[in-house]
Write a protein that holds these residues in place. Structure first.
Motif, PDB file in Angstrom:
ATOM      1  N   THR A   1       0.845  -1.190   0.000  1.00 23.57           N
ATOM      2  CA  THR A   1       0.000   0.000   0.000  1.00 23.57           C
ATOM      3  C   THR A   1       0.882   1.243   0.000  1.00 23.57           C
ATOM      4  OG1 THR A   1      -0.061   0.177   2.407  1.00 23.57           O
ATOM      5  CG2 THR A   1      -1.699  -1.267   1.367  1.00 23.57           C
ATOM      6  N   ASP A   2       0.246   2.396  -0.066  1.00 28.67           N
ATOM      7  CA  ASP A   2       0.998   3.650  -0.007  1.00 28.67           C
ATOM      8  C   ASP A   2       1.755   3.783   1.305  1.00 28.67           C
ATOM      9  OD1 ASP A   2       0.064   4.316  -2.505  1.00 28.67           O
ATOM     10  OD2 ASP A   2      -1.560   5.602  -1.769  1.00 28.67           O
ATOM     11  N   ARG A   3       1.255   3.140   2.351  1.00 26.29           N
ATOM     12  CA  ARG A   3       1.918   3.201   3.656  1.00 26.29           C
ATOM     13  C   ARG A   3       3.059   2.196   3.768  1.00 26.29           C
ATOM     14  NH1 ARG A   3      -2.576   2.651   8.204  1.00 26.29           N
ATOM     15  NH2 ARG A   3      -0.854   3.366   9.509  1.00 26.29           N
ATOM     16  N   GLY A   4       3.176   1.299   2.779  1.00 23.65           N
ATOM     17  CA  GLY A   4       4.230   0.297   2.816  1.00 23.65           C
ATOM     18  C   GLY A   4       3.820  -1.031   3.404  1.00 23.65           C
ATOM     19  N   GLN A   5       2.531  -1.214   3.678  1.00 19.70           N
ATOM     20  CA  GLN A   5       2.061  -2.502   4.177  1.00 19.70           C
ATOM     21  C   GLN A   5       1.913  -3.487   3.024  1.00 19.70           C
ATOM     22  OE1 GLN A   5      -1.444  -0.777   6.277  1.00 19.70           O
ATOM     23  NE2 GLN A   5      -0.805  -2.073   7.982  1.00 19.70           N
ATOM     24  N   ILE A   6       2.260  -4.742   3.269  1.00 20.36           N
ATOM     25  CA  ILE A   6       2.160  -5.788   2.254  1.00 20.36           C
ATOM     26  C   ILE A   6       0.699  -6.207   2.107  1.00 20.36           C
ATOM     27  CG2 ILE A   6       2.879  -8.123   1.612  1.00 20.36           C
ATOM     28  CD1 ILE A   6       5.401  -7.634   3.361  1.00 20.36           C
ATOM     29  N   VAL A   7       0.209  -6.206   0.888  1.00 19.32           N
ATOM     30  CA  VAL A   7      -1.180  -6.585   0.633  1.00 19.32           C
ATOM     31  C   VAL A   7      -1.291  -8.109   0.653  1.00 19.32           C
ATOM     32  CG1 VAL A   7      -3.132  -6.400  -0.955  1.00 19.32           C
ATOM     33  CG2 VAL A   7      -1.472  -4.519  -0.780  1.00 19.32           C
ATOM     34  N   VAL A   8      -2.180  -8.618   1.492  1.00 20.15           N
ATOM     35  CA  VAL A   8      -2.315 -10.068   1.653  1.00 20.15           C
ATOM     36  C   VAL A   8      -3.752 -10.500   1.427  1.00 20.15           C
ATOM     37  CG1 VAL A   8      -0.384 -10.204   3.283  1.00 20.15           C
ATOM     38  CG2 VAL A   8      -2.711  -9.875   4.146  1.00 20.15           C
ATOM     39  N   ASP A   9      -3.918 -11.812   1.214  1.00 13.94           N
ATOM     40  CA  ASP A   9      -5.260 -12.372   1.078  1.00 13.94           C
ATOM     41  C   ASP A   9      -5.749 -12.838   2.451  1.00 13.94           C
ATOM     42  OD1 ASP A   9      -4.113 -14.860   1.667  1.00 13.94           O
ATOM     43  OD2 ASP A   9      -4.023 -15.484  -0.426  1.00 13.94           O
ATOM     44  N   GLY A  10      -6.824 -13.605   2.457  1.00 12.85           N
ATOM     45  CA  GLY A  10      -7.416 -14.037   3.710  1.00 12.85           C
ATOM     46  C   GLY A  10      -6.580 -14.994   4.524  1.00 12.85           C
ATOM     47  N   THR A  11      -5.539 -15.581   3.918  1.00 13.12           N
ATOM     48  CA  THR A  11      -4.640 -16.470   4.658  1.00 13.12           C
ATOM     49  C   THR A  11      -3.317 -15.793   4.984  1.00 13.12           C
ATOM     50  OG1 THR A  11      -3.667 -17.430   2.643  1.00 13.12           O
ATOM     51  CG2 THR A  11      -5.635 -18.498   3.521  1.00 13.12           C
ATOM     52  N   MET A  12      -3.269 -14.493   4.800  1.00 13.09           N
ATOM     53  CA  MET A  12      -2.085 -13.667   5.092  1.00 13.09           C
ATOM     54  C   MET A  12      -0.965 -13.880   4.080  1.00 13.09           C
ATOM     55  SD  MET A  12      -3.321 -12.056   7.614  1.00 13.09           S
ATOM     56  CE  MET A  12      -5.028 -12.456   7.198  1.00 13.09           C
ATOM     57  N   ARG A  13      -1.284 -14.460   2.919  1.00 10.98           N
ATOM     58  CA  ARG A  13      -0.286 -14.664   1.874  1.00 10.98           C
ATOM     59  C   ARG A  13      -0.270 -13.473   0.933  1.00 10.98           C
ATOM     60  NH1 ARG A  13       0.114 -20.065  -1.912  1.00 10.98           N
ATOM     61  NH2 ARG A  13      -1.905 -19.345  -2.683  1.00 10.98           N
ATOM     62  N   SER A  14       0.925 -13.028   0.572  1.00 10.60           N
ATOM     63  CA  SER A  14       1.079 -11.911  -0.351  1.00 10.60           C
ATOM     64  C   SER A  14       0.307 -12.181  -1.639  1.00 10.60           C
ATOM     65  CB  SER A  14       2.557 -11.697  -0.667  1.00 10.60           C
ATOM     66  OG  SER A  14       2.733 -10.911  -1.829  1.00 10.60           O
ATOM     67  N   VAL A  15      -0.397 -11.166  -2.120  1.00 10.35           N
ATOM     68  CA  VAL A  15      -1.161 -11.334  -3.355  1.00 10.35           C
ATOM     69  C   VAL A  15      -0.255 -11.315  -4.576  1.00 10.35           C
ATOM     70  CG1 VAL A  15      -3.257 -10.328  -2.355  1.00 10.35           C
ATOM     71  CG2 VAL A  15      -1.612  -8.843  -3.544  1.00 10.35           C
ATOM     72  N   SER A  16       1.010 -10.900  -4.404  1.00  9.78           N
ATOM     73  CA  SER A  16       1.926 -10.839  -5.548  1.00  9.78           C
ATOM     74  C   SER A  16       3.004 -11.922  -5.504  1.00  9.78           C
ATOM     75  CB  SER A  16       2.610  -9.469  -5.611  1.00  9.78           C
ATOM     76  OG  SER A  16       3.382  -9.224  -4.446  1.00  9.78           O
ATOM     77  N   HIS A  17       3.333 -12.433  -4.312  1.00 13.34           N
ATOM     78  CA  HIS A  17       4.393 -13.429  -4.161  1.00 13.34           C
ATOM     79  C   HIS A  17       3.897 -14.539  -3.233  1.00 13.34           C
ATOM     80  CE1 HIS A  17       6.595  -9.989  -5.734  1.00 13.34           C
ATOM     81  NE2 HIS A  17       7.597 -10.798  -6.033  1.00 13.34           N
ATOM     82  N   PRO A  18       3.491 -15.677  -3.769  1.00 14.96           N
ATOM     83  CA  PRO A  18       2.844 -16.717  -2.967  1.00 14.96           C
ATOM     84  C   PRO A  18       3.734 -17.388  -1.930  1.00 14.96           C
ATOM     85  CG  PRO A  18       3.266 -17.502  -5.199  1.00 14.96           C
ATOM     86  CD  PRO A  18       3.541 -16.032  -5.198  1.00 14.96           C
ATOM     87  N   ASP A  19       5.038 -17.170  -1.973  1.00 10.96           N
ATOM     88  CA  ASP A  19       5.901 -17.757  -0.946  1.00 10.96           C
ATOM     89  C   ASP A  19       6.180 -16.777   0.182  1.00 10.96           C
ATOM     90  OD1 ASP A  19       7.612 -16.041  -2.354  1.00 10.96           O
ATOM     91  OD2 ASP A  19       8.433 -17.688  -3.547  1.00 10.96           O
ATOM     92  N   VAL A  20       5.490 -15.643   0.192  1.00 16.54           N
ATOM     93  CA  VAL A  20       5.661 -14.640   1.240  1.00 16.54           C
ATOM     94  C   VAL A  20       4.333 -14.441   1.967  1.00 16.54           C
ATOM     95  CG1 VAL A  20       6.225 -12.234   1.761  1.00 16.54           C
ATOM     96  CG2 VAL A  20       7.486 -13.448  -0.026  1.00 16.54           C
ATOM     97  N   TYR A  21       4.409 -14.444   3.296  1.00 13.42           N
ATOM     98  CA  TYR A  21       3.267 -14.136   4.149  1.00 13.42           C
ATOM     99  C   TYR A  21       3.621 -12.907   4.975  1.00 13.42           C
ATOM    100  CZ  TYR A  21       1.430 -18.767   3.025  1.00 13.42           C
ATOM    101  OH  TYR A  21       0.944 -19.873   2.358  1.00 13.42           O
ATOM    102  N   ALA A  22       2.646 -12.079   5.260  1.00 15.35           N
ATOM    103  CA  ALA A  22       2.883 -10.891   6.083  1.00 15.35           C
ATOM    104  C   ALA A  22       1.842 -10.840   7.192  1.00 15.35           C
ATOM    105  CB  ALA A  22       2.827  -9.621   5.239  1.00 15.35           C
ATOM    106  N   ILE A  23       2.281 -10.484   8.383  1.00 12.32           N
ATOM    107  CA  ILE A  23       1.395 -10.464   9.547  1.00 12.32           C
ATOM    108  C   ILE A  23       1.702  -9.253  10.419  1.00 12.32           C
ATOM    109  CG2 ILE A  23       0.951 -12.946   9.636  1.00 12.32           C
ATOM    110  CD1 ILE A  23       3.223 -13.263  11.593  1.00 12.32           C
ATOM    111  N   GLY A  24       0.753  -8.926  11.288  1.00  9.91           N
ATOM    112  CA  GLY A  24       0.942  -7.806  12.182  1.00  9.91           C
ATOM    113  C   GLY A  24       0.847  -6.476  11.466  1.00  9.91           C
ATOM    114  N   ASP A  25       1.530  -5.481  12.005  1.00  7.96           N
ATOM    115  CA  ASP A  25       1.465  -4.140  11.440  1.00  7.96           C
ATOM    116  C   ASP A  25       2.010  -4.068  10.021  1.00  7.96           C
ATOM    117  OD1 ASP A  25       0.517  -3.474  13.913  1.00  7.96           O
ATOM    118  OD2 ASP A  25       2.241  -2.279  14.533  1.00  7.96           O
ATOM    119  N   ALA A  26       2.817  -5.044   9.631  1.00  8.23           N
ATOM    120  CA  ALA A  26       3.438  -5.036   8.302  1.00  8.23           C
ATOM    121  C   ALA A  26       2.465  -5.386   7.190  1.00  8.23           C
ATOM    122  CB  ALA A  26       4.607  -6.019   8.271  1.00  8.23           C
ATOM    123  N   ALA A  27       1.277  -5.881   7.530  1.00  5.22           N
ATOM    124  CA  ALA A  27       0.353  -6.399   6.520  1.00  5.22           C
ATOM    125  C   ALA A  27      -0.908  -5.554   6.408  1.00  5.22           C
ATOM    126  CB  ALA A  27      -0.030  -7.835   6.857  1.00  5.22           C
TER     127      ALA A  27
END
Length: 399
Positions: free
Chosen positions: A251-277
């Motif tokens: 996002t504009d704030r630098g948070q990683i965009v994830v789906d409902g399982t916390m997996r990155s929508v652009s890189h399926p081997d990356v998950y983001a959680i907490g404030d980073a997502a």
């Protein structure tokens, strides 16, 4: 070969995710590495307590994760290359690069100066342990009658102002809120906050957006000048900048965009959680930066990773809120009950019982981190699949 899982950041989200993965997966099948810059766990929800001189129980990661199969690596993360699937680390011995098969990004956030002139030079932050310790030293040096101004009327600002006023009744404490005092709370919640704040002698400046910080005062947008021997800045959090420097969708704030399982929508081997997502909760609203969001996000990500690795069923639990827990010093508290999408309802718990409730929540969160492989789930499964290559159509964004 073992499947290499690297978890970056050992705050509430990262530490919980690492422990839950260790409970879910066979040790011979995975190599789990938890990377953190500091050697022990920081109870971030207690930084206002640390700032006023209270001592917190040390929780070394070397003890917490002993015997779990999780390798704890004390190092600073200096870069992530999601295309090469590597992370760059630095410690006292120099630089190192590590490869991963699955990355859990949980580097969290720090304080946000909001670009206000003078804030970085003259204000104190309590979003980190070093910041809280610096404020602790500064407060200890104040003489009776000197003024402390807390900027920010959200949860952190309320907790900081009331904690300081209770611990140091000899000081003059002001709270500068951009809106009304507790304006997001229920009428009962607002009344209780007002009662506690007034009882502690805190001067509240409402509708007071701070536009400048100087060595001895803060200035508001409407021209008010509030004297301050010490300014405490609590106006929100800024995401760790590393993700924004990668090819991850952020996002504009630098948070990683994830789906409902916390997996990155652009890189399926990356998950983001907490404030980073940037994850969506009930009502299709983004989850707010908080421990209340980070813990269930960690559970969701760990269970999704384990499911994809072992061929199990993906989690599809909707992430929602139940209450907001606010400490108002050591003797008073407020538990504001909320809807699933975090809007206040009429019901609220107040007083000493609420303070005890909040303390139990804090202790429970710390216990969960300090005992990463105790409790459910305990059944460890064999890895049978590469999650980066696993196609599934069952992912859904929580609603």
């Amino acid at each position: 070969m073992q499947h290499r899982i690297i978890v970056l950041g050992a705050g509430y989200s990262g530490a919980i995710a690492a422990g839950r993965l260790a409970k879910r997966l066979r040790r011979e099948d995975v190599a789990i590495t938890l990377v953190n810059a500091e050697p022990d766990f920081v109870e971030r929800v207690r930084m206002h307590q640390l700032a006023v001189g209270q001592n917190l129980e040390p929780r070394p990661f070397s003890e917490m994760f002993a015997g779990t199969g999780v390798e704890v690596r004390i190092a600073k993360v200096t870069g992530v290359d999601v295309d090469r699937k590597t992370v760059a680390l630095t410690d006292a011995n120099g630089a190192e690069e590590r490869e991963y098969d699955t990355l859990v990004y949980a580097l969290g956030s720090g304080w946000n100066d909001q670009g206000v002139p003078g804030s970085t030079e003259h204000a104190h932050e309590i979003a980190s342990r070093p910041g809280a310790l610096r404020l602790r030293e500064r407060l200890a040096g104040l003489d009776a009658g000197q003024r402390v101004v807390v900027v920010g009327g959200g949860l952190t600002g309320l907790e900081a102002a009331t904690e300081i006023a209770e611990a140091r009744p000899d000081l003059a404490v002001d709270l500068a809120a951009g809106g009304g005092l507790g304006d997001w709370l229920s009428p009962k919640g607002r009344r209780h906050v007002r009662k506690v704040v007034d009882g502690l002698g805190i001067t509240v400046h409402e509708q007071a957006t701070v536009t400048g910080v100087e060595a001895d005062r803060v200035v508001t947008a409407d021209g008010r000048s509030v004297p301050a021997a010490v300014t405490v800045w609590t106006t929100g959090f800024a995401v760790h900048p590393i993700a924004k420097a990668t090819t991850l969708e952020v996002t504009d704030r630098g948070q990683i965009v994830v789906d409902g399982t916390m997996r990155s929508v652009s890189h399926p081997d990356v998950y983001a959680i907490g404030d980073a997502a940037m994850a969506m909760g009930a009502g299709d609203k983004p989850l707010r930066m908080s421990c209340a969001s980070g813990t269930p996000m960690a559970w969701q990500a760990a269970d999704a990773i384990a499911a994809r690795l072992t061929g199990g069923k993906l989690p599809n639990t909707s992430l929602r809120y139940f209450n907001q827990c606010i400490s108002l010093g050591r003797k008073e508290g407020l538990i504001q009950y909320v809807t699933a999408d975090d809007r206040a309802v009429r019901a609220a718990l107040t007083g000493r019982l609420a303070a005890r409730y909040k303390e139990l929540v804090c202790k429970g969160a710390a216990w969960g981190v300090a005992n990463p492989t105790l409790g459910l789930p305990t059944r460890r499964r064999h890895v049978v699949a590469d999650p980066a290559r696993t196609a599934d159509t069952t992912i859904r964004t929580p609603a």
